[in-house]
Design a protein around this motif. Structure first.
Motif, mmCIF file in Angstrom:
data_model
loop_
_atom_site.group_PDB
_atom_site.id
_atom_site.type_symbol
_atom_site.label_atom_id
_atom_site.label_comp_id
_atom_site.label_asym_id
_atom_site.label_seq_id
_atom_site.Cartn_x
_atom_site.Cartn_y
_atom_site.Cartn_z
ATOM 1 N N VAL A 8 -66.416 17.622 -22.178
ATOM 2 C CA VAL A 8 -66.298 19.070 -22.553
ATOM 3 C C VAL A 8 -67.524 19.763 -22.249
ATOM 4 O O VAL A 8 -67.427 20.784 -21.864
ATOM 5 C CB VAL A 8 -65.546 19.173 -23.979
ATOM 6 N N ALA A 9 -68.602 19.289 -22.726
ATOM 7 C CA ALA A 9 -70.110 19.788 -22.401
ATOM 8 C C ALA A 9 -70.146 19.958 -20.921
ATOM 9 O O ALA A 9 -70.623 20.902 -20.470
ATOM 10 C CB ALA A 9 -71.235 18.725 -22.985
ATOM 11 N N LEU A 10 -69.737 18.718 -19.843
ATOM 12 C CA LEU A 10 -70.081 19.066 -18.547
ATOM 13 C C LEU A 10 -69.033 20.360 -18.163
ATOM 14 O O LEU A 10 -69.712 20.760 -16.948
ATOM 15 C CB LEU A 10 -69.594 17.697 -17.933
ATOM 16 N N SER A 11 -67.756 20.563 -18.359
ATOM 17 C CA SER A 11 -67.015 21.281 -17.836
ATOM 18 C C SER A 11 -67.579 22.850 -18.559
ATOM 19 O O SER A 11 -67.478 23.698 -17.650
ATOM 20 C CB SER A 11 -65.661 21.290 -18.449
ATOM 21 N N LEU A 12 -68.114 22.767 -19.583
ATOM 22 C CA LEU A 12 -68.832 23.899 -20.050
ATOM 23 C C LEU A 12 -69.904 24.349 -19.061
ATOM 24 O O LEU A 12 -70.290 25.445 -18.692
ATOM 25 C CB LEU A 12 -69.112 24.128 -21.582
#
Length: 371
Positions: A8-12
């Protein structure tokens, strides 16, 4: 959970926007789905052995709820629901079979029956939900279209009662003057006024009936080779008297272009565009010409009038719509001229449009295939 948090952090941070970026990230969804299934299954074998029997039943119910939630919120194009159902319900059945308790046999039987039922419904329920959602969207759109049509009809009736009332009142006044006057000159002017009023009424009725026939599909296009130079000359000649009355100069550019279309419909569309410019553009000059664009030809009507506001450009070809910037002009008609032009262009496999790049007035065109 740590893996999900990292993804999720990478996608953000990455914020995929383009189609290519989404295709690159698509495999991550399958990885997350596999991790989700593994996480649910690990709850059964890693945590439940340390829980008392009643808490095991609570966890089993919680996992059943998660599986049902998966079915209700199935991501489009992702087919991991059945593996998740089989892994979770199968693991629960195996766990309770290997760890006997007061209700183990019933729980095992329930897991097998519940899992089998969910597997059978997993392919049906999402489809039914999707169809129900699509049907609701269609119903909402139909309701919006009906409300739009009702509003358009209301505007039309209000406009009809107003616009038809004006020439009728004029005809009545001229008729009273005709009957009460003894002067031959006054009677002649009154008779001409009555004739002009009824001619205006006839034009309004013809405009409405022509649009209704087009909208109902009662007119057909007879394709032929159309000489644009001849059509332009004839149409401009027909509109010269109205242009002189409005103190507008009609200019034409000669050409030898030929298009595929119905000669009568081409002349009507061009006439509608010229009439619209004469009546509403408040122009001094109107230029009519044609130019080739690849395999298409555009028949242009360009004026140096007030132009079209950006807010009106998206709806100017809709029925019963007139521009909002009247510049003090008292407008007649029903806003059907451009709508009729669009329908006639569609019949010929062409299109009418407005070029917003023209800054010193307005530029309308009819586009047809070149011969």
């Amino acid at each position: 959970m740590a893996f999900w948090a990292v993804m999720v952090a990478l996608s953000l941070v990455a914020k995929p926007q383009s189609e290519a970026e989404f295709r690159t990230w698509a495999p991550v969804v399958y990885v997350l789905a596999g991790a989700y299934i593994a996480g649910l299954t690990s709850v059964v074998w890693v945590l439940m052995p340390y829980a008392p029997y009643d808490l095991r039943l609570v966890v089993a119910l919680f996992l059943f709820g998660l599986v049902v939630n998966l079915i209700l919120n199935k991501p489009e194009g992702i087919n991991f629901i059945r593996p998740a159902i089989i892994c979770v319900t199968g693991s629960l059945a195996a766990f309770f079979a290997l760890h006997p308790g007061p209700w183990s046999s019933a729980v095992v039987l329930f897991c097998l029956l519940f899992g089998g039922t969910l597997v059978a419904l997993s392919g049906v329920f999402p489809t039914a939900m999707s169809e129900a959602f699509n049907a609701r969207q269609v119903a909402v759109q139909a309701l919006a279209d009906a409300q739009t049509a009702r509003a358009a009809t209301t505007r039309f009736l209000a406009s009809a009662s107003h616009d038809l009332g004006q020439p009728l009142n004029s005809a009545r006044l001229y008729f009273d003057r005709l009957m009460g006057s003894t002067s031959g000159r006054d009677r002649l002017k009154a008779a001409q006024g009555v004739e002009g009023a009824f001619e205006a009424i006839g034009q309004m009725i013809d405009q409405v009936t022509n649009y209704l026939r087009l909208d109902a599909g009662a007119l057909a296009s007879r394709e032929a080779a159309v000489q644009l130079g001849q059509v332009i000359a004839q149409t401009v000649e027909q509109h010269e008297p109205a242009a002189r009355t409005a103190r507008v100069v009609l200019r034409t550019l000669s050409n030898r272009l030929v298009v595929a279309g119905d000669p009568i419909l081409v002349e009507r569309v061009l006439g509608n565009l010229i009439h619209n410019a004469i009546r509403h553009a408040q122009a001094r000059t109107i230029l009519v010409g044609a130019k080739r664009h690849g395999s298409m030809v555009r028949l242009w009507v360009i004026d140096d009038g007030v132009g079209i506001l950006p807010a009106d450009q998206a709806t100017i070809f809709d029925p019963y719509v007139q521009g909002s910037d009247h510049a003090g002009e008292i407008r007649g008609g029903y806003g059907l001229g451009l709508a009729s032009a669009r329908l006639m262009a569609d019949l010929m496999g062409g299109r009418v449009g407005y070029d917003p790049r023209w800054r010193n007035g307005s530029a309308f065109f009819l586009e047809l295939s070149a011969c």
